[in-house]
Scaffold this motif. Structure first.
Motif, PDB file in Angstrom:
ATOM      1  N   THR A  31     -46.508  -2.157   2.729  1.00 30.22           N
ATOM      2  CA  THR A  31     -47.303  -2.853   4.203  1.00 30.22           C
ATOM      3  C   THR A  31     -47.006  -4.429   3.566  1.00 30.22           C
ATOM      4  O   THR A  31     -46.549  -4.575   1.746  1.00 30.22           O
ATOM      5  CB  THR A  31     -48.597  -2.587   4.035  1.00 30.22           C
ATOM      6  OG1 THR A  31     -49.123  -3.088   3.079  1.00 30.22           O
ATOM      7  CG2 THR A  31     -48.669  -1.322   4.503  1.00 30.22           C
ATOM      8  N   LEU A  36     -49.942  -3.317   9.997  1.00 26.56           N
ATOM      9  CA  LEU A  36     -51.983  -3.213  10.832  1.00 26.56           C
ATOM     10  C   LEU A  36     -52.568  -1.219   9.830  1.00 26.56           C
ATOM     11  O   LEU A  36     -52.923  -0.582  10.266  1.00 26.56           O
ATOM     12  CB  LEU A  36     -51.881  -3.279  11.980  1.00 26.56           C
ATOM     13  CG  LEU A  36     -53.324  -3.555  12.342  1.00 26.56           C
ATOM     14  CD1 LEU A  36     -54.010  -4.125  11.599  1.00 26.56           C
ATOM     15  CD2 LEU A  36     -53.876  -4.104  13.389  1.00 26.56           C
ATOM     16  N   THR A  94     -54.007   0.782   7.626  1.00 25.80           N
ATOM     17  CA  THR A  94     -56.358   1.803   8.548  1.00 25.80           C
ATOM     18  C   THR A  94     -56.145   3.036   8.256  1.00 25.80           C
ATOM     19  O   THR A  94     -57.178   3.937   7.872  1.00 25.80           O
ATOM     20  CB  THR A  94     -55.753   0.946   9.972  1.00 25.80           C
ATOM     21  OG1 THR A  94     -54.537   1.469  11.044  1.00 25.80           O
ATOM     22  CG2 THR A  94     -55.575  -0.264   9.947  1.00 25.80           C
ATOM     23  N   LEU A 136     -56.159  -7.571   6.817  1.00 24.93           N
ATOM     24  CA  LEU A 136     -56.211  -6.070   7.994  1.00 24.93           C
ATOM     25  C   LEU A 136     -56.410  -7.427   9.033  1.00 24.93           C
ATOM     26  O   LEU A 136     -55.302  -7.551  10.465  1.00 24.93           O
ATOM     27  CB  LEU A 136     -56.968  -6.060   8.399  1.00 24.93           C
ATOM     28  CG  LEU A 136     -56.502  -3.954   6.931  1.00 24.93           C
ATOM     29  CD1 LEU A 136     -57.116  -3.158   7.090  1.00 24.93           C
ATOM     30  CD2 LEU A 136     -54.486  -4.161   7.464  1.00 24.93           C
TER      31      LEU A 136
END
Length: 319
Positions: free
Chosen positions: A126, A175, A179, A191
């Motif tokens: 990420t 995202l 999550t 986030l």
């Protein structure tokens, strides 16, 4: 089921939803006065139908990004143009041309060559907060440059829309992975920032595409289709560690597939530009002055004589 197959299946359905939204936006743009502001569109049902289709496509796209990398999911967005061809032809009441079929086949063959090289494991990396902010700043600057007044605004707005949507997809993957992996807190500054950037770029891409479609569907949609995966692939390779699954041996077929898909998109764009003959917008007809009623009887002869006098006077040569 294999994660790659799930990503491909979700991407196909997403492309169908995006194609239907693009056709709806193009038809709305053709019936709207170019001077109409964006806020005026909020009161039209056709606009909200397009928004709903785009939202459905976006949700399916988000799900696909959970199972497949950016370098796999984003090239499948080219199928939006392929699906839009029969939809646009049906909306225009015509048949798909031979050139359009050639473009469709080339696009499909190119994607078929790209998928084996691009398909890889489900994403895990990420973007950090600093990387997300840097990507957002660079994208905003690029969109601002492309949206400035000047020549060929439709294609420039389409490119800006494609870049904004591609960056939104890259940020959405961050995202989604962050999550669903539950490796950290569900609510953090990173986030929240990424979610705000996704919302801004997704909405900006939608509004920019609506502006771009005022000049027709084919060329703007082709530019959006090409710019979107380019932006996402750059982020995936440069910041997320994505690479070709087959290594150096997959570079040649991947490049050949990219060339074929690009050629197919260009053919589809040119074919749609040639076959599109949009009707005059309703506002142009409404603004046209109504013809005056022709006089009758003796008044008609006097009126015709009066109108002919200036012409006769102009025909007489001066001294």
């Amino acid at each position: 089921m294999n994660a790659t197959l799930i990503a491909v299946a979700l991407s196909l359905v997403s492309a169908g939803a995006y194609a239907a939204a693009a056709v709806a936006q193009a038809r709305l743009a053709g019936r709207t006065d170019p001077s109409t502001g964006v806020l005026r569109l909020l009161g039209r049902g056709a606009w909200w139908s397009a928004v709903g289709l785009n939202a459905a496509g976006a949700l399916l796209h988000v799900a696909a990004l959970k199972y497949g990398p950016l370098t796999l999911v984003q090239p499948l967005g080219a199928l939006t143009l392929v699906v839009a061809v029969p939809l646009g032809a049906h909306a225009a009441g015509r048949r798909v041309t031979r050139t359009e079929w050639r473009g469709t086949v080339l696009t499909l063959l190119g994607l078929g060559a790209l998928l084996p090289a691009a398909g890889g494991a489900a994403p895990h990396d990420t973007l950090s907060l600093a990387e997300a902010l840097a990507v957002g700043a660079v994208t905003m600057a690029l969109v601002a440059v492309l949206s400035r007044p000047g020549a060929r605004p439709g294609l420039r707005h389409a490119a800006a829309s494609g870049f904004a949507s591609g960056v939104a997809s890259a940020l959405t993957q961050t995202l989604t992975v962050a999550t669903t992996d539950r490796s950290g807190p569900l609510l953090s500054w990173r986030l929240v920032t990424v979610a705000l950037l996704v919302s801004a770029f997704a909405l900006g891409g939608l509004l920019l595409s609506q502006t771009a479609y005022r000049g027709g569907l084919g060329a703007p949609l082709a530019v959006v289709t090409l710019a979107n995966p380019v932006a996402a692939a750059v982020i995936g390779v440069a910041l997320l560690g994505e690479h070709l699954r087959s290594g150096a041996a997959g570079v040649v077929p991947a490049l050949a597939g990219a060339v074929a898909a690009t050629r197919g998109v260009v053919l589809l764009s040119r074919a749609q530009e040639r076959t599109s003959s949009p009707a005059a917008p309703a506002h142009a007809v409404a603004d046209r002055p109504a013809p005056r009623a022709a006089p009758s009887g003796p008044a008609a002869g006097a009126s015709r004589a009066a109108e002919a006098l200036p012409l006769r006077a102009e025909a007489v040569p001066g001294p």
